[in-house]
Design a protein around this motif. Sequence first.
Motif, short mmCIF file in Angstrom:
data_model
loop_
_atom_site.label_atom_id
_atom_site.label_comp_id
_atom_site.label_asym_id
_atom_site.label_seq_id
_atom_site.Cartn_x
_atom_site.Cartn_y
_atom_site.Cartn_z
N MET A 225 -8.25 14.20 -23.75
CA MET A 225 -8.61 12.79 -23.67
C MET A 225 -7.42 11.85 -23.79
O MET A 225 -7.54 10.65 -23.53
CB MET A 225 -9.66 12.46 -24.73
N GLU A 226 -6.26 12.38 -24.17
CA GLU A 226 -5.06 11.53 -24.15
C GLU A 226 -4.59 11.27 -22.72
O GLU A 226 -3.88 10.29 -22.45
CB GLU A 226 -3.94 12.17 -24.97
N PHE A 227 -5.01 12.13 -21.78
CA PHE A 227 -4.62 11.96 -20.38
C PHE A 227 -5.68 11.11 -19.67
O PHE A 227 -6.43 11.59 -18.81
CB PHE A 227 -4.45 13.33 -19.71
N SER A 228 -5.76 9.87 -20.07
CA SER A 228 -6.87 9.00 -19.68
C SER A 228 -6.41 7.60 -19.30
O SER A 228 -7.22 6.70 -19.19
CB SER A 228 -7.85 8.91 -20.85
N ASN A 229 -5.11 7.44 -19.12
CA ASN A 229 -4.60 6.09 -18.85
C ASN A 229 -4.09 5.98 -17.41
O ASN A 229 -2.99 5.52 -17.15
CB ASN A 229 -3.51 5.70 -19.84
N ALA A 230 -4.93 6.41 -16.48
CA ALA A 230 -4.58 6.29 -15.07
C ALA A 230 -4.85 4.87 -14.59
O ALA A 230 -5.93 4.32 -14.79
CB ALA A 230 -5.40 7.28 -14.24
N TYR A 231 -3.84 4.28 -13.98
CA TYR A 231 -3.96 2.95 -13.37
C TYR A 231 -3.65 3.10 -11.88
O TYR A 231 -2.74 3.84 -11.50
CB TYR A 231 -2.97 1.96 -13.98
N ALA A 232 -4.39 2.39 -11.06
CA ALA A 232 -4.19 2.48 -9.61
C ALA A 232 -3.70 1.16 -9.04
O ALA A 232 -4.18 0.09 -9.42
CB ALA A 232 -5.50 2.88 -8.92
N LEU A 233 -2.74 1.25 -8.14
CA LEU A 233 -2.27 0.06 -7.44
C LEU A 233 -3.36 -0.47 -6.52
O LEU A 233 -4.02 0.30 -5.81
CB LEU A 233 -1.03 0.39 -6.60
N THR A 234 -3.53 -1.77 -6.52
CA THR A 234 -4.54 -2.38 -5.66
C THR A 234 -4.14 -3.82 -5.39
O THR A 234 -3.44 -4.44 -6.21
CB THR A 234 -5.92 -2.35 -6.34
N TYR A 246 1.01 3.04 -0.47
CA TYR A 246 2.08 2.27 -1.13
C TYR A 246 3.40 3.03 -1.14
O TYR A 246 4.42 2.46 -1.52
CB TYR A 246 1.64 1.88 -2.54
N ARG A 247 3.37 4.28 -0.70
CA ARG A 247 4.63 5.01 -0.52
C ARG A 247 5.45 4.37 0.59
O ARG A 247 6.66 4.57 0.68
CB ARG A 247 4.36 6.47 -0.17
N TYR A 248 4.80 3.62 1.44
CA TYR A 248 5.47 2.96 2.57
C TYR A 248 5.72 1.48 2.28
O TYR A 248 6.05 0.71 3.19
CB TYR A 248 4.60 3.08 3.83
N ALA A 249 5.57 1.07 1.02
CA ALA A 249 5.66 -0.35 0.68
C ALA A 249 6.99 -0.72 0.03
O ALA A 249 7.64 0.10 -0.62
CB ALA A 249 4.51 -0.73 -0.25
N THR A 250 7.35 -1.98 0.20
CA THR A 250 8.45 -2.59 -0.52
C THR A 250 7.84 -3.54 -1.54
O THR A 250 7.00 -4.37 -1.20
CB THR A 250 9.37 -3.38 0.43
N PHE A 251 8.27 -3.41 -2.80
CA PHE A 251 7.75 -4.25 -3.87
C PHE A 251 8.79 -5.30 -4.23
O PHE A 251 10.00 -5.00 -4.29
CB PHE A 251 7.40 -3.41 -5.10
N THR A 252 8.34 -6.51 -4.45
CA THR A 252 9.26 -7.61 -4.74
C THR A 252 8.75 -8.50 -5.86
O THR A 252 7.55 -8.55 -6.14
CB THR A 252 9.45 -8.49 -3.48
N TYR A 253 9.74 -9.17 -6.49
CA TYR A 253 9.39 -10.22 -7.44
C TYR A 253 8.92 -11.43 -6.66
O TYR A 253 8.98 -11.46 -5.42
CB TYR A 253 10.61 -10.59 -8.29
N GLU A 254 8.47 -12.44 -7.38
CA GLU A 254 7.95 -13.64 -6.72
C GLU A 254 9.00 -14.31 -5.84
O GLU A 254 8.69 -14.86 -4.78
CB GLU A 254 7.43 -14.63 -7.76
N ASP A 255 10.29 -14.22 -6.23
CA ASP A 255 11.34 -14.87 -5.45
C ASP A 255 11.81 -14.02 -4.27
O ASP A 255 12.74 -14.39 -3.55
CB ASP A 255 12.53 -15.21 -6.35
#
Length: 535
Positions: A225-234, A246-255
């Motif tokens: 039950m410790e392996f329970s903190n899965a978060y998904a990008l959306t 999202y393997r094909y994505a570029t992530f950026t800050y607001e600027d």
Amino acid sequence: MSTHDSEPASTRSSHLDLETDVLVIGGGPAGTWAAWSAATQGAKVILVDKGYCGTSGATAAAGTTVWYISKEANREAELSRRETLGGFLSERYWMNRVLDQTRINLNRLVEWGYPFSQDDNGHLYLPSLHQGAEYMRLMRKQVKKAGGKILDHSPALELLVDLDGTVAGAKGISRQTNERWTVRAGAIILATGGCAFLSRALGCNVLTGDGYLMAAEVGAQLSGMEFSNAYALTPAFASVTKGAYYRYATFTYEDGTIIEGDRRLIARTLLTQPVYACIDKASEEEKSWMRTIQHNFFLPFERVGIDPFTQRFPVTLRLEGTVRGTGGLRIVDETCATSVPGLYAVGDAATRELICGGASGGGSPNAAWASASGYWAGEAAASYARQLGDRVNQRSVQRIDGAALHPGSSRTFDPIEVIRAVQAEVTPYDRNLFRTEQGLSESLDRLHDLWREIRNTSFVSEQQTIQGREAASMVATARWMYATALERKESRGMHKHENYPQLDAKQHHRLISGGLDRVWVKPEQEISVKELIKQ
């Protein structure tokens, strides 16, 4: 475990009283495979679903990939890769069993007419079940064709036991009539899914950990039950948790500055500022098959007029808990039996450590596990019920003193407030994803207080009873999660502990948990020794 006086199968509050060999609770992939498997063994089967079997749950809404290895030469590398990711808590024997059974079950789907897509050579592409609605419609059809009876919109609330503590049935409510139902059964299969804490992840609104609580109330144990903190990008404006693209994505800050790092860095950034993504690394060919394979991924973008291949869009991380995590009810043998006689657990209701260890496998291995575990448990539950024979209907049945189901209590609580209080402990990244001794301990103290508040309560309203049990299940699930996370003083798999950032070879074991008013956590080998002594 405390019980109330024995009661006959038919009571004043029961609208429907049934008897069956095998009762399956949950109507997703694991539940339908279990029901079909048991029915084809000649068992009388009833399946109850919180929603409508065929449309409720994550698979029907989102579709899935399936863990499938087309070339046997690639199997060794794949098993080795997953072992490493999962912190070496998986088992080759189980991994191979699941892969082999999944191949058989996928070929059954071919025979039944599931519309698999084809590759460039015209071969069926078996690892893809992205037409989730079609998959689940087909499984519903097969359950009914095999003779299974389905009760839709009929959430189970509690398990029933006989005088020896063996599971003997369940009680629940029909959402459509607000009347109660009781099913006596020789064996029960829990296919209730995991717990996503009502985080609005697609298809997860029915996944509130109900099976964990029902099972624990009759003495079942949990694992991982410790392996329970899965978060998904959306996308921040959507609930679709498909992460592969999202393997094909570029992530950026607001600027517009590029973020160089993994999802944990994205999560840390989201604590203080927005994060944007653009799937701009995909070729034209890749864009084409992306749209073909997972059309529902693009629906939210179409609604708001964004081209995700050329335009930035805000993202978030949505908690999927044990749905895409690996923790769940402990499996004690090859049949997917729990530690309680007559009770089986399949799919996300059961631990997936056996094949994934401590790292989320995403939809792919979970889908394979659902199919394989459902098949095995259905077969075993049918055999178990057959061995009971006429004793199934002769046993005295009694209720368990369940949380939020306390008879005669005048105490109630507001389920919405409790749900929000649980979410406040498990949703924040700086509490559940970036775990610390202090953060876990503080959250656990508040969760224990919540449990004491709701433990001995009851509701008159049928709808509030359902919601109250969901709230209680989420509180219980969160307590097992954090108590186990506190016990694992290292970082392994998805469990990353800020105070213990390294993997510790001395903690190369699974952690078993359980208990209601007093939560306990023990290494698996200690539990095994105690069980051997009892035998």
